[in-house]
Design an enzyme around this catalytic site. Sequence first.
Site, mmCIF file in Angstrom:
data_model
loop_
_atom_site.group_PDB
_atom_site.id
_atom_site.type_symbol
_atom_site.label_atom_id
_atom_site.label_comp_id
_atom_site.label_asym_id
_atom_site.label_seq_id
_atom_site.Cartn_x
_atom_site.Cartn_y
_atom_site.Cartn_z
ATOM 1 N N TYR A 50 -19.837 -49.943 63.767
ATOM 2 C CA TYR A 50 -18.807 -48.938 63.438
ATOM 3 C C TYR A 50 -19.192 -48.215 62.148
ATOM 4 C CZ TYR A 50 -14.756 -47.012 61.175
ATOM 5 O OH TYR A 50 -13.927 -46.171 60.485
ATOM 6 N N SER B 281 -15.202 -43.310 56.108
ATOM 7 C CA SER B 281 -14.549 -44.573 55.744
ATOM 8 C C SER B 281 -15.277 -45.248 54.594
ATOM 9 C CB SER B 281 -14.553 -45.508 56.964
ATOM 10 O OG SER B 281 -14.251 -46.829 56.589
ATOM 11 N N LYS C 226 -20.334 -44.105 61.225
ATOM 12 C CA LYS C 226 -19.776 -43.242 60.162
ATOM 13 C C LYS C 226 -20.908 -42.732 59.254
ATOM 14 C CE LYS C 226 -15.497 -43.181 61.324
ATOM 15 N NZ LYS C 226 -14.906 -41.933 61.855
HETATM 16 C C1 WQD Z 1 -7.861 -56.215 54.552
HETATM 17 C C2 WQD Z 1 -7.817 -57.578 53.870
HETATM 18 C C3 WQD Z 1 -8.998 -59.276 55.075
HETATM 19 C C4 WQD Z 1 -6.241 -59.301 58.508
HETATM 20 C C5 WQD Z 1 -11.162 -52.421 57.823
HETATM 21 C C6 WQD Z 1 -12.407 -51.769 58.279
HETATM 22 C C7 WQD Z 1 -12.564 -50.434 57.612
HETATM 23 C C8 WQD Z 1 -11.311 -49.601 57.809
HETATM 24 C C9 WQD Z 1 -10.076 -50.349 57.355
HETATM 25 C C10 WQD Z 1 -11.646 -48.023 59.573
HETATM 26 C C11 WQD Z 1 -9.161 -58.304 53.917
HETATM 27 C C12 WQD Z 1 -7.513 -59.602 55.010
HETATM 28 C C13 WQD Z 1 -6.863 -58.998 57.306
HETATM 29 C C14 WQD Z 1 -5.652 -60.583 58.698
HETATM 30 C C15 WQD Z 1 -6.330 -61.198 56.476
HETATM 31 N N1 WQD Z 1 -11.181 -49.218 59.162
HETATM 32 N N2 WQD Z 1 -6.902 -59.929 56.312
HETATM 33 N N3 WQD Z 1 -5.728 -61.487 57.666
HETATM 34 O O1 WQD Z 1 -11.426 -55.186 56.482
HETATM 35 O O2 WQD Z 1 -10.750 -53.913 54.380
HETATM 36 O O3 WQD Z 1 -11.238 -52.659 56.450
HETATM 37 O O4 WQD Z 1 -10.048 -51.597 58.082
HETATM 38 O O5 WQD Z 1 -12.156 -47.159 58.922
HETATM 39 O O6 WQD Z 1 -13.648 -49.776 58.205
HETATM 40 O O7 WQD Z 1 -13.503 -52.584 57.877
HETATM 41 O O8 WQD Z 1 -9.177 -54.019 56.309
HETATM 42 O O9 WQD Z 1 -6.918 -54.681 56.952
HETATM 43 O O10 WQD Z 1 -8.892 -55.685 58.205
HETATM 44 O O11 WQD Z 1 -8.423 -56.412 55.861
HETATM 45 O O12 WQD Z 1 -6.373 -62.029 55.556
HETATM 46 O O13 WQD Z 1 -5.080 -60.921 59.779
HETATM 47 O O14 WQD Z 1 -6.897 -58.411 54.554
HETATM 48 O O15 WQD Z 1 -9.784 -60.460 54.895
HETATM 49 O O16 WQD Z 1 -9.300 -59.033 52.700
HETATM 50 P P1 WQD Z 1 -10.721 -54.044 55.853
HETATM 51 P P2 WQD Z 1 -8.311 -55.200 56.927
#
Ligand code: WQD
Length: 339
Positions: free
Chosen positions: A149, A125, A153
């Site tokens: 997490y 990841s 990885k």
């Molecule tokens: C994306 C953007 C949030 C939810 C995570 C894990 C990573 C991988 C993918 C496994 C960010 C914003 C999100 C919400 C929001 N998982 N957001 N409101 O954090 O980039 O990655 O998932 O491998 O390891 O860390 O993805 O989709 O959670 O967030 O504003 O309800 O959307 O702040 O900018 P992220 P995400």
Amino acid sequence: MPTVLLTGATGYIASHTWLALQSAGYDVVGVDDFSNSSPEVLNRLHRLGGRAPVFERLDVTDAEAMEALLQRHRIDAAVHFAAFKAVGESVAQPLAYYRNNVGGLVNVCSALQRHGIRRFVFSSSATVYGDPEHLPITEDARLTATNPYGQTKLIGETLLRDLGASDPAWQTAILRYFNPVGAHESGLIGEDPRGTPNNLMPYVAQVAVGRREFLQVFGDDYPTPDGTGVRDYIHVVDLAEGHVAALRRLLDQPGSLTVNLGTGRGYSVLEVVRAYAAASGRDVPYRVTPRRPGDVAACYADPALAATLLGWRAQHDLDRMCADSWRWQSQNPNGFETP
Ligand code: WQD
């Protein structure tokens, strides 16, 4: 054709990879313990793949079960998806994450090694990059983990590098996913998070379909074009094809590799919201709330190495990601739960 073992096989990315492998002519044996997926996925794979999936229910941390499985099936290579993946949950339950993600990997590789199976694709990841120092991110960027997490990885990657150093017969492909989204064009399989979605697109999808009242936008004061977080969203079908390309390379030539699987294009939260509203024809109300602890401002890949080594590039754009996600969500408002 070679037979490929998929762990975590009924999960979101693995189920799409299962179909891509079958289309590429591989035979697949899938295993899962349904701790974070539904048996209904097997019915959908049967409909989409045109044949009954070869599947066994098992926990990858169960050494006896893994050994018995490899006694029953001749396997040529493995793709290891089985892992817990919720960042916040990993902070609250680190032991469960180390046991499942690291213990499971050790058990799977030990069983494979006993049976002389040493071609291995590992689901890693972009989280291993932490808060990137430079953008776009190349594979030689600094690696750091900001949560258990991500640490699992990083440890997984180190374990595989040490394994390859101890026995050159091991050929591993470490695939660093950016942000997987979207669904198979049929709308029959897709992302079905349990409880409240942690990730952006499944949450937006549930707002659009009416399961949630509004989206919380976690901060609009980041140093990005519109102040909201920027990420490299990649269509899950593109991601699945990236696994097929990696496997083909391991089977065709010697050596191991580590590549980013991303598009190289970052989109902000508000760009995703607008694209999803356009794709679904539904409003996606949102409220800006404080930043989520641990979030970075921007994260997107340099995808050039995967193009060079695998001949693979992502094909689908954000509009297609949203349209395919919406088809899945609107046709399955309650996910795989059969009404
Ligand atoms: C994306 C953007 C949030 C939810 C995570 C894990 C990573 C991988 C993918 C496994 C960010 C914003 C999100 C919400 C929001 N998982 N957001 N409101 O954090 O980039 O990655 O998932 O491998 O390891 O860390 O993805 O989709 O959670 O967030 O504003 O309800 O959307 O702040 O900018 P992220 P995400």
